[in-house]
Design a protein around this motif. Structure first.
Motif, short mmCIF file in Angstrom:
data_model
loop_
_atom_site.label_atom_id
_atom_site.label_comp_id
_atom_site.label_asym_id
_atom_site.label_seq_id
_atom_site.Cartn_x
_atom_site.Cartn_y
_atom_site.Cartn_z
N THR A 552 4.67 61.44 22.21
CA THR A 552 3.73 62.52 21.90
C THR A 552 4.45 63.86 21.80
OG1 THR A 552 1.98 61.32 23.04
CG2 THR A 552 1.63 63.66 22.63
N GLY A 576 -6.55 57.19 20.97
CA GLY A 576 -6.41 55.99 21.78
C GLY A 576 -5.75 56.24 23.12
N GLU A 577 -5.10 55.22 23.65
CA GLU A 577 -4.49 55.29 24.96
C GLU A 577 -3.28 56.22 24.96
OE1 GLU A 577 -3.52 51.33 26.02
OE2 GLU A 577 -5.54 50.55 25.70
N ALA A 578 -2.97 56.75 26.14
CA ALA A 578 -1.86 57.70 26.26
C ALA A 578 -0.69 57.12 27.02
CB ALA A 578 -2.34 58.98 26.96
N ALA A 579 -0.61 55.80 27.17
CA ALA A 579 0.49 55.19 27.93
C ALA A 579 1.77 55.20 27.10
CB ALA A 579 0.11 53.76 28.32
N ARG A 580 2.91 55.12 27.80
CA ARG A 580 4.21 55.05 27.13
C ARG A 580 4.35 53.71 26.42
NH1 ARG A 580 8.40 58.60 28.53
NH2 ARG A 580 9.53 57.45 26.91
N GLU A 614 -2.45 56.31 16.29
CA GLU A 614 -3.50 55.67 17.09
C GLU A 614 -2.88 54.52 17.88
OE1 GLU A 614 -7.81 53.39 16.64
OE2 GLU A 614 -6.78 54.19 14.87
N GLN A 615 -3.00 54.61 19.19
CA GLN A 615 -2.43 53.60 20.06
C GLN A 615 -3.54 52.69 20.57
OE1 GLN A 615 0.13 55.15 23.06
NE2 GLN A 615 0.17 53.26 24.25
N ARG A 616 -3.46 51.41 20.19
CA ARG A 616 -4.42 50.42 20.64
C ARG A 616 -3.77 49.50 21.66
NH1 ARG A 616 -6.97 48.63 14.73
NH2 ARG A 616 -7.75 50.70 14.14
N SER A 617 -4.56 48.59 22.18
CA SER A 617 -4.02 47.68 23.19
C SER A 617 -3.05 46.67 22.58
CB SER A 617 -5.16 46.94 23.88
OG SER A 617 -5.92 46.19 22.92
N ASP A 618 -3.23 46.36 21.28
CA ASP A 618 -2.39 45.35 20.66
C ASP A 618 -1.53 45.85 19.52
OD1 ASP A 618 -4.50 45.93 19.03
OD2 ASP A 618 -4.84 43.87 18.37
#
Length: 688
Positions: A552, A576-580, A614-618
């Motif tokens: 980011t 979406g998610e903000a994880a590395r 856009e960060q998704r789970s998959d």
């Protein structure tokens, strides 16, 4: 007989006098057009060379203008960030003084940092302590412009400052709190730093370069710099600036030489302009050189014409022999290629009946599909479920669906899948085919050809593994080099700068000659420039934000710096998610955005670039869109002038290469006149 023998030498007839005259006439006839053409060619060559020199001057002026404008804009950006410091909210002048001093040490171009109230009284000046009386600020013209407009102002070279004792260039920004102007924050740049930018721009030897401010006063010069700084430029230069923001003019230099000057006005610098002068005598030198080339070329043309007449016969004979040899070689090569194709075409055929759920295959097809050896000796038939049972579990449903779709819709069939074998590793095969075109054939039939693609798949896997390891090694090496530059070399240069500062103080305390002090100051500036170049090289190799702060922050920094440098408005959005993400995915996304921005700058002529992540789970989805000129994806690129194959548009091969290592995909949408959009999809492992 005796007389005929005398006219020959070793069996070869001699040229008669008439033949010699004809030969000489042909030679002179070939030379005369060359001599007539040479005068016209000389004029064209001279004009072309002069145009090349002028174009080089334009390029140098533009390059210097862009570099100076970029450096000044970078300084203003840093100064605006300092104006927003929390130390000025209270204000806490002691904390601001320490913060500004650290910032000045990090920017070698800064001579001092100054803070003044709206009336012009200095509150802080790094050249003095906080408890000293400072007096009013110098260069009230740029100061009043900031007070009047409440916007950043880039001033010209000011008068001799009462504190610094030098003529410095002022960069000023407003400090606004609660909608009111509280202070004016200023940075004073040393003029020799601007001169170093001018000298390092790569102008040809013998050219005279000058930078002047909006009032026509000299800020930097490649020659006689000390004598001319702050003085008004010559009348021809000032008249050209008033006439147009860029162009050419002719006038004398301080050294007395008559020069032709190309100049450009710098953007966003308050009216600064850069001027490059080429001596007129050197500019006209190509004319003399072209006449020398003309004389040598004329003599060479005469010699070539004489040699050409003697070589025509031999060349024709050699050409005929060469053509016969090439024909024979092509025939042998064609025969060898046909033999290799016959030997390599180990293909199998089959007929898949989706209605009866049976598969009839030739011996080679049965062998490739993993049927028993006894059945593979001739044509054999098996149930479709038994054929599918030998297919790898991950590919079974895909093969069945492809066959049924081809039989129902009549579309061509082309599917690659793995055949399992308990005795060895799964083997890749390819099935291509179509439904029969005869109307009397029963419905639900698919005729196909089975081929062994295991070597190709193995080579592709090895290639992808090699590319992946090479990419990881490249990123690791760039990261190591960048950290080595930043942590080791950068600290060494910083230590050198601190040591030179201490040496300067020691020399001042010992009362050494001013010349020694100036030499130490020059070494300090040189060390600062080296530190800045090392920092830039480290950031280009591997941005530390990517390792320390994540995707980011690194993308935000990349788009902000790129947009500011090239005048294109960037827009960045994270969803979406903000994880590395895994390091490989973060590096790939960062490099893909870098490559896309490079393509936009080269081809798009865009005013705005939008990047959405856009960060998704998959998976990770990246959309890069510009409002440039676009292009027609269906149109084939024009061939290169040398006849080589046309290169792919927009240089997307590097992006596709990176995505192939991550099983990602790239989709391109473009139309002429409406911009281009890239859709990037990268799947994520479940552990991520």
């Amino acid at each position: 007989m005796t007389h005929r023998t005398a006219d020959t030498a070793e069996g070869r007839p001699r040229l008669s006098r008439g033949n010699r005259r004809t030969f000489a006439a042909l030679a002179f006839a070939a030379a005369i057009p060359v001599l007539l053409l040479s005068g016209w060619v000389a004029t064209l060559l001279a004009q072309q060379q002069r145009d090349l020199v002028r174009n080089a001057a334009v390029a140098s002026a533009s390059r210097v203008a862009e570099r100076v404008a970029s450096d000044i804009a970078a300084q203003v950006t840093v100064l605006e960030a300092e104006a927003a410091s929390a130390t000025l909210d209270t204000p806490d002048l002691a904390a601001f003084y320490a913060e500004a001093d650290r910032l000045r040490q990090a920017h070698p171009l800064w001579a001092t940092v100054e803070l003044a109230d709206p009336d012009g009284a200095q509150v802080v000046n790094l050249l003095r302590s906080l408890d000293e009386e400072l007096g009013p600020t110098a260069d009230r013209k740029s100061f009043d412009a900031v007070v009047r407009t409440a916007r950043p102002v880039i001033g010209g070279i000011g008068p001799v400052g009462p504190i610094s004792g030098q003529r410095l260039v002022a960069l000023r920004v407003p400090v606004i709190r609660a909608g009111k102007l509280r202070y004016v924050l200023s940075v004073r740049l040393a003029t020799d730093a601007v001169s170093s930018i001018l000298r390092d721009a790569g102008a040809p030897e013998g050219w005279v370069g000058t930078i002047v401010d909006a009032d026509g006063n000299t800020i930097a010069r490649t020659r006689a710099e000390t004598e001319e700084l702050g003085h008004p430029a010559n009348p021809a230069l000032q008249a050209a600036i008033r006439r147009a923001p860029q162009g050419f003019y002719t006038g004398p230099t301080l050294e007395g030489a008559n020069v032709e000057v190309v100049y450009r006005t710098l953007q966003h610098t308050g009216g600064w302009s850069v001027h490059f002068g080429m001596p007129v005598a050197a500019l006209n030198a190509p004319v003399s050189r072209s006449y020398l080339v003309l004389g040598g070329g004329s003599l060479l043309s005469i010699g070539l014409g004489l040699a050409l007449v003697g070589l025509v016969g031999r060349d024709m004979a050699q050409r005929r022999a060469g053509e016969q040899a090439r024909f024979a070689l092509a025939l042998r090569s064609s025969e060898e290629q046909g033999a290799v194709a016959v030997e390599a075409a180990e293909l199998g055929t089959l007929r898949w009946d989706t209605v009866r759920a049976t598969v009839t295959a030739s011996g080679r097809a049965a062998e490739l599909l993993g049927w028993p050896v006894a059945a593979a000796k001739g044509e054999a038939e098996a149930a479709a479920r038994e054929v599918l049972a030998a297919i790898h579990a991950d590919d079974r449903a895909r093969l069945d669906a492809a066959v049924r779709r081809g039989a129902a819709e009549g579309t061509p069939l082309d599917v690659e899948f793995r055949v399992t074998d308990p005795a060895r590793e799964p083997r890749w095969v390819r099935l291509t085919g179509r439904v029969p075109q005869l109307h009397r054939e029963a419905a639900g039939l698919v005729y196909g050809v089975v081929s062994d693609i295991e070597p190709r798949k193995r080579a592709e896997a090895e290639r992808l593994d090699l590319l992946r390891r090479l990419g990881e090694a490249q990123e690791n090496e760039q990261r190591r080099i960048a950290r080595e530059l930043h942590d080791q070399v950068g600290q060494t240069v910083t230590g050198l700068s601190l040591g030179l500062k201490g040496l300067e103080r020691l020399l001042a305390a010992e009362g050494v000659s001013p010349e020694a002090g100036r030499q130490v100051q020059w070494l300090q500036r040189l060390a600062g420039e080296v530190g800045r170049d090392i920092h830039r090289a480290a950031v280009d190799l591997r941005p530390t934000a990517l390792d320390d702060l994540g995707l980011t922050e690194s993308l935000a920094t990349l788009l902000r710096d790129w947009g500011h440098r090239h005048g294109v408005r960037p827009d960045l959005e994270f969803l979406g998610e903000a994880a590395r993400l895994p390091p490989g995915v973060e590096s790939a996304v960062y490099r893909i955005v870098q490559e896309a921005l490079t393509n936009v700058l080269k081809h798009a002529q865009a005013a705005t670039v939008s990047v959405s992540v856009e960060q998704r789970s998959d998976a990770v989805l990246v959309i890069i869109e510009d409002d440039g000129v676009g292009f027609d994806p269906e149109a084939s690129p024009p061939p290169s002038p040398d006849g080589a194959a046309a290169k792919p548009k927009l240089g997307l091969s590097g992006i596709r290469e990176r995505l192939s290592l991550l099983d990602g995909s790239l989709t391109l949408e473009a139309s002429a006149g409406v911009g281009t959009t890239l859709f990037v999809h990268i799947p994520l492992p479940q552990a991520a």
